[in-house]
Design a protein around this motif. Structure first.
Motif, PDB file in Angstrom:
ATOM      1  N   TYR A 112      41.740  32.798 -27.996  1.00 43.01           N
ATOM      2  CA  TYR A 112      41.260  33.306 -26.715  1.00 43.01           C
ATOM      3  C   TYR A 112      42.424  34.030 -26.027  1.00 43.01           C
ATOM      4  O   TYR A 112      43.515  33.483 -25.921  1.00 43.01           O
ATOM      5  CB  TYR A 112      40.823  32.160 -25.801  1.00 43.01           C
TER       6      TYR A 112
ATOM      7  N   SER B  71      39.535  37.024 -28.977  1.00 41.44           N
ATOM      8  CA  SER B  71      38.867  37.446 -27.741  1.00 41.44           C
ATOM      9  C   SER B  71      39.827  38.195 -26.833  1.00 41.44           C
ATOM     10  O   SER B  71      41.027  37.929 -26.821  1.00 41.44           O
ATOM     11  CB  SER B  71      38.288  36.236 -26.992  1.00 41.44           C
TER      12      SER B  71
ATOM     13  N   LEU C 179      34.461  36.323 -24.650  1.00 40.57           N
ATOM     14  CA  LEU C 179      34.289  34.892 -24.911  1.00 40.57           C
ATOM     15  C   LEU C 179      32.833  34.566 -25.238  1.00 40.57           C
ATOM     16  O   LEU C 179      32.546  33.732 -26.101  1.00 40.57           O
ATOM     17  CB  LEU C 179      34.755  34.075 -23.712  1.00 40.57           C
TER      18      LEU C 179
ATOM     19  N   CYS D 246      44.284  28.913 -27.029  1.00 39.98           N
ATOM     20  CA  CYS D 246      43.840  29.510 -25.776  1.00 39.98           C
ATOM     21  C   CYS D 246      45.041  30.085 -25.042  1.00 39.98           C
ATOM     22  O   CYS D 246      45.924  29.339 -24.610  1.00 39.98           O
ATOM     23  CB  CYS D 246      43.129  28.478 -24.903  1.00 39.98           C
TER      24      CYS D 246
ATOM     25  N   ALA E 283      36.711  27.585 -19.659  1.00 42.32           N
ATOM     26  CA  ALA E 283      36.545  28.134 -21.008  1.00 42.32           C
ATOM     27  C   ALA E 283      36.681  27.048 -22.065  1.00 42.32           C
ATOM     28  O   ALA E 283      35.887  26.980 -23.015  1.00 42.32           O
ATOM     29  CB  ALA E 283      37.556  29.242 -21.249  1.00 42.32           C
TER      30      ALA E 283
END
Length: 345
Positions: free
Chosen positions: A9, A35, A62, A75, A85
């Motif tokens: 992410y 992402s 996402l 992340c 998230a």
């Protein structure tokens, strides 16, 4: 060695790009999903041209990213957005192993998080579950963790030098002074006027004096090591270099004893080197690597010691340590994919 499907992410920031650089050389990893909200729909090579030779997945939002095949999620989102998230990700797939590079899961006490970050934590049940990801200190707990909060770059640099000394009661914890410098990438990739070349070159300055958020991590981990509250003095500075953290720490304690404690503590650690007594580390000697170098130098006044610690803020201070955490969490050899030497000159 089984292959782990990995998602990142926030892949379009500096730490996301550094994760890709490291993970492409990891023999047990397949980068399966990436992402980046503002760059969704673009290839990673459009954002970071150095990846043009790699066959990487297209950047997605996402919402578009499918976690079903993913084993490990890194992340690298900004703090605040990470909480919701990761809560959604772990609800969708509870078996995920997650390493969070933001500040959202570093502090164990929700009250501390609210005090330092200005808002209530939005995933307190995950905050209580998360393990602080300083491998050399919390390795056993990390090995059992589902969610690891990767430490900050300043705190990694400082804690590796101080935790063994505080735990051994070898220094006066009431008189710890930390003077630390960071390279520009510690501020992230977003465009900011204060980060322009003409604003930062040919000089350096202190910032967040007396109130830097990494202070909360220092308080937490040093207090655990000491068994009582510890509140060191910490001042960060921004210096005009791309990478690196350099922490000069002033402590009351016998220099030879402090050096012996650190040398013994890290004798078998793959990523921490304690230099011979009196030698001073240089940030250029860790650039691009997952290594930390620590020096112990006697002050001219008896009973006072200067401890200096340096690492690359994007590697051992962020993405490299995140990969190290993943290795421990997934029962892989800890050094896998992380043995690149420093880039020098």
């Amino acid at each position: 060695m089984d292959t782990l499907n990995v998602a990142i992410y926030g892949a379009s920031g500096y730490t996301g790009a550094e994760l890709i650089r490291l993970l492409t050389l990891h023999p047990a990893v397949r980068i399966t999903a990436l992402s980046a909200e503002s760059n969704a729909g673009r290839p990673m090579a459009d954002v970071f041209p150095q990846f043009s030779a790699l066959d990487l997945p297209m950047l997605q939002t996402l919402k578009e990213l499918d976690l079903d095949p993913i084993d490990v999620l890194f992340c690298a989102l900004p703090h605040g957005t990470t909480q919701t998230a990761l809560k959604a990700a772990l609800e969708a797939k509870p078996s995920l192993k997650v390493v969070d590079l933001s500040a959202d899961f570093r502090l164990a006490d929700p009250k501390d998080y609210a005090a330092w970050y200005g808002h209530k934590h939005l995933a307190p049940e995950l905050q209580s579950e998360a393990v602080y990801g300083l491998v050399e200190v919390h390795r056993a707990a990390i090995a059992k963790a589902r969610l690891t909060g990767n430490p900050g770059c300043y705190t990694t640099t400082v804690l590796l030098a101080l935790v063994p000394l505080v735990a051994a009661q070898a220094i006066d914890v009431e008189r710890i002074v930390i003077d630390a410098k960071s390279g520009m990438t510690g501020a992230g990739r977003a465009a900011k006027m204060g980060m322009l070349f003409s604003e930062v070159s040919e000089g350096f300055h202190a910032y967040s004096v007396g109130k830097h958020r990494h202070t909360a991590e220092l308080d937490q981990e040093l207090s655990i090591a000491a068994g009582r509250p510890v509140t060191p003095t910490f001042t960060p500075h921004l210096v005009p270099m791309n990478r690196g953290i350099y922490a000069t720490i002033y402590a009351d304690g016998d220099p030879m004893r402090l050096h012996t404690i650190l040398a013994d503590t890290y004798a078998e650690e793959p990523f921490v080197t304690v230099l011979p007594f009196g030698e001073v580390p240089q940030s250029r000697h860790v650039r691009g690597s997952n290594f930390t170098r620590i020096g112990v130098v006697p002050d001219r006044r008896a009973g006072k010691t200067i401890v200096i610690s340096t690492l690359d803020n994007l590697v051992k201070g962020a993405s490299g340590q995140a990969v190290q955490n993943m290795n421990v969490m997934c029962a892989l050899p800890e050094t896998t994919g992380l043995q690149q030497l420093a880039l020098f000159p």
